[in-house]
Design an enzyme around this catalytic site. Structure first.
Site, short mmCIF file in Angstrom:
data_model
loop_
_atom_site.label_atom_id
_atom_site.label_comp_id
_atom_site.label_asym_id
_atom_site.label_seq_id
_atom_site.Cartn_x
_atom_site.Cartn_y
_atom_site.Cartn_z
N ASP A 39 -25.59 -19.92 64.73
CA ASP A 39 -26.03 -18.90 63.79
C ASP A 39 -25.35 -19.08 62.43
O ASP A 39 -24.14 -18.95 62.33
CB ASP A 39 -25.71 -17.52 64.36
CG ASP A 39 -26.21 -16.39 63.47
OD1 ASP A 39 -27.13 -16.64 62.66
OD2 ASP A 39 -25.69 -15.27 63.59
N THR A 40 -26.16 -19.36 61.40
CA THR A 40 -25.62 -19.49 60.05
C THR A 40 -25.44 -18.13 59.38
O THR A 40 -24.88 -18.05 58.29
CB THR A 40 -26.54 -20.35 59.17
OG1 THR A 40 -27.83 -19.72 59.07
CG2 THR A 40 -26.70 -21.74 59.76
N GLY A 41 -25.90 -17.06 60.04
CA GLY A 41 -25.80 -15.73 59.45
C GLY A 41 -24.58 -14.96 59.89
O GLY A 41 -24.40 -13.81 59.47
N ASP B 20 -30.64 -18.09 57.36
CA ASP B 20 -30.15 -17.55 58.62
C ASP B 20 -30.88 -18.19 59.79
O ASP B 20 -32.04 -17.86 60.07
CB ASP B 20 -30.35 -16.03 58.63
CG ASP B 20 -29.81 -15.38 59.89
OD1 ASP B 20 -29.10 -16.06 60.66
OD2 ASP B 20 -30.10 -14.18 60.11
N SER B 21 -30.19 -19.09 60.48
CA SER B 21 -30.81 -19.75 61.64
C SER B 21 -30.95 -18.80 62.81
O SER B 21 -31.66 -19.10 63.78
CB SER B 21 -29.97 -20.96 62.05
OG SER B 21 -28.69 -20.54 62.52
N GLY B 22 -30.29 -17.64 62.77
CA GLY B 22 -30.43 -16.66 63.83
C GLY B 22 -31.58 -15.71 63.63
O GLY B 22 -31.80 -14.82 64.46
N THR C 37 -35.59 -15.10 63.41
CA THR C 37 -36.87 -15.72 63.77
C THR C 37 -37.80 -15.79 62.57
O THR C 37 -38.38 -16.83 62.28
CB THR C 37 -37.54 -14.93 64.90
OG1 THR C 37 -36.66 -14.88 66.01
CG2 THR C 37 -38.85 -15.58 65.32
#
Length: 644
Positions: free
Chosen positions: A80-82, A277-279, A281
């Site tokens: 997760d980048t977020g 944000d990879s987290g 969707t």
């Protein structure tokens, strides 16, 4: 709440961003792990990969596997980048829907009591996300990521979570936010990477070769230049929070067969602030921009439950169009089949929602982008994702740590899949693993690549209806890369036969022009200094002389005429000389006066620092005469030179 097929799937998806909420701040080498796409609800494309990130299409979770403790225990969490914290062990009974519970129960559980190297920090963990919470305690232990091992890494072990079917590896801003070194920080501190930087290539829903590369980039996984985008400081960010905030300078669409179109409505002159944000969707944009995008999808219909999500026919995903996101001189083109979120086999949704408080580019954007996250220099580097092989390059240290290398892949249109069903044959499989070690290209002589491959052999037993000439009964072998570790090695000297080619060098004479030098005399004036005589008065010093002892030597010469009886071999007739000392005291009988160092002349004048006379005084006593001066002592006694 009104229940619809879309809202039911949305509940399964855990759609909200996995980025942590903006609460108060809490008290070399390359390591590559690949990305694997897995769909929980329909077999669009599946790969089995023991060390991987998994794109779980229901909610699009990217899971990464690594090990903790001694002995090692494998865990699997979402990357997760977020957010920035890493933690494990969600509470499955409160993870949410049936699908979430199933996912949670399938993940390995870390047992703190089974690790001999675990350290309890005693610090409680309390995290809140866009959807879900996690409470527990922070520990420290050894962490193994593929081929890299870090020690004393802090992470959380949850004891109670809500609506979170998995833990997280937070790769957002590090120690500046958490107050303790995160995995990104420790990888750099322990020399596994040269700086706090990594690249993320999530790839598409139908691809199995995305990756996260700690400390490096892959120049054959993107096209064009890497566009440098400064991270917006927290004080200037929309939520005043440390995130990967950057300015998006344009948003547009290219419909099939139409010219590109750019939307207006960016919120600032510098562009639209967004964080990656990879987290998450879906992507989230201001209402003005969202409405402009929505107008270009006339078949989209709002979720009756009021979730803000718009359903679109899945046939839209098969169209040859792109959503276009601009960053300076680079435009990332996201194909419709990546931007449209396929929530279920026959249920698709627009990949963006309206949000006027949190502006996010989530997985519906990141699947088409190659992004380098440089924490040390506070920059993101963005390009269009592609795939034309593998060429790992280390990220170094300093201002220009991220290499300015143009992607090796040529630009080519992305072709969407022809249908939402899989055309992959049905197979029976057997797997094996092999290891390959090889040195890198000559451009990277001080490193080695270690790649682990997985080989799968299967027999084709059936094909999808769209496949013609199905190869029934044929054996097929598929080899995929599990992970690649890029490690530095000590330089070795290998003799190389060198061939020297003489080079003719021509010298051109250069005429020298003499330069006339002019010397200017410098007048130096001396100022005389007047010396004032100093009057000196000498006072006599009474002196009493102690008796003087004189050492006198006596020498006697004689001829041996006889010896004692005990002497053998008597030297008759030999001449012998004998010398011995005798003492004579000369007593002083009078006292006198002397002046120090100079002959007294009464009162006189001398200049300062004048040299005193070296002549001493004479004293005549009853026993003889003493003459001082120049270190000479003469003795004249009553007997003169006594011969004893």
């Amino acid at each position: 709440m009104l229940s619809t097929p879309l809202t039911a799937v949305l509940a399964l998806a855990t759609l909200s961003s996995a980025s942590v909420l903006p609460n108060a701040k809490r008290d070399a080498p390359i390591l590559k792990l690949p990305v694997t796409t897995v769909n929980q609800t329909c077999p669009l494309s599946k790969r089995q990969d023991a060390v991987s990130l998994a794109n779980i299409q229901t909610g699009t979770r990217y899971l990464i596997s690594f090990s903790i403790g001694t002995p090692q225990q494998t865990v699997r969490v979402a990357i997760d980048t977020g957010s920035s914290d890493t933690w494990v062990n969600p509470t499955c009974s409160t993870s949410g829907t049936t699908a979430d519970t199933t996912l949670c129960n399938g993940l390995p559980v870390f047992q703190p009591g089974s690790s001999s190297t675990l350290q309890d920090t005693g610090v409680p963990m309390n995290l809140a996300y866009g959807r879900g919470t996690a409470q527990g305690k922070y520990y420290k232990d050894t962490v193994v990521l593929g081929g890299g091992t870090i020690t004393g890494q802090q992470f959380g072990v949850a004891t109670s979570t809500t609506e979170l079917p998995n833990g997280f590896m937070g790769v957002g801003p590090g120690i500046e936010l958490t107050g303790y070194p995160t995995i990104i920080d420790t990888l750099a501190t322990e020399g596994i990477t040269q700086s706090r930087a990594f690249s993320l290539d999530l790839r598409g829903v139908d691809s199995a070769i995305g990756s996260i590369i700690f400390g490096g980039i892959d120049t054959m996984k993107y096209t064009g230049a890497l566009e440098k985008c400064p991270i917006i400081p927290a004080a200037e960010a929309p939520d005043n929070f440390h995130r990967y905030w950057i300015y998006m300078t344009s948003v547009g669409i290219t419909k099939p067969g139409a010219a590109p179109k750019t939307y207006s409505g960016l919120s600032t002159p510098a562009g639209q602030p967004v964080f990656l944000d990879s987290g998450g969707t879906l992507s989230r944009l201001p209402t003005t921009l969202f409405n402009a995008i929505l107008a270009d999808f006339p078949t989209a219909t709002a979720d009756p439950a009021g979730s803000g999500i718009y359903e679109v026919p899945c046939s839209v995903a098969a169209q040859d169009g792109t959503m276009d996101f601009g960053f300076g001189n680079t435009v990332v083109h996201v194909p419709f089949h990546e931007f449209i979120w396929q929530a279920d086999t026959n249920l698709c949704a627009l990949g963006v929602v309206a949000d006027d408080s949190s502006f996010v580019l989530g997985d519906t954007f990141l699947r088409a982008a190659y992004v380098v996250y440089d924490q040390d220099n506070q920059n993101l580097h963005i390009a269009n994702a592609a795939d034309c092989g593998t060429n790992l390059v280390a990220i170094s240290k300093g201002v220009d740590a991220v290499p300015s290398i143009t992607g090796a892949c040529g630009s080519s249109p992305t072709t969407p899949p022809s249908s939402s069903t899989s055309s992959k044959p049905t197979v029976s499989t057997s797997s094996s693993t092999r290891y390959s070690n090889s040195t890198t290209k000559a451009t990277y002589p001080s490193s080695t690549l270690s790649t682990v491959y997985s080989t799968t052999t299967y027999t084709v037993s059936s094909c999808a209806p769209t496949v013609t000439n199905c190869p029934y009964g044929h054996l097929t072998t598929e080899t995929i890369s599990l992970y690649t570790t890029y490690c530095p090695v000590e330089a070795t000297s290998t003799p190389v036969a060198a061939t020297y080619t003489p080079i003719a060098i021509a010298f051109t004479p250069v005429a020298l022009t003499p330069v006339a030098a002019t010397y200017t005399p410098i007048a130096i004036a001396f100022t005389p200094v007047a010396v004032t005589p100093v009057a000196v008065t000498y006072a006599p010093v009474p002196t009493t002389y102690a008796p003087i002892q004189s050492l006198v030597y006596v020498t006697t010469t004689y001829t041996i005429s006889s010896c004692a009886p005990s002497v053998e071999h008597c030297p008759y007739g030999s001449t012998t000389t004998e010398t011995y000392a005798a003492y004579t005291n000369i007593a002083s009988t009078e006292t006198g006066s002397v002046y120090p160092y100079v002959t007294p002349t009464g009162t006189g004048s001398v200049y300062p620092y004048a040299t005193a006379s070296s002549k001493g005084q004479e004293f005549t006593g009853g026993a003889g005469k003493v003459v001082g001066g120049a270190g000479m002592l003469m003795l004249v006694g009553l007997a003169g030179l006594a011969l004893l």
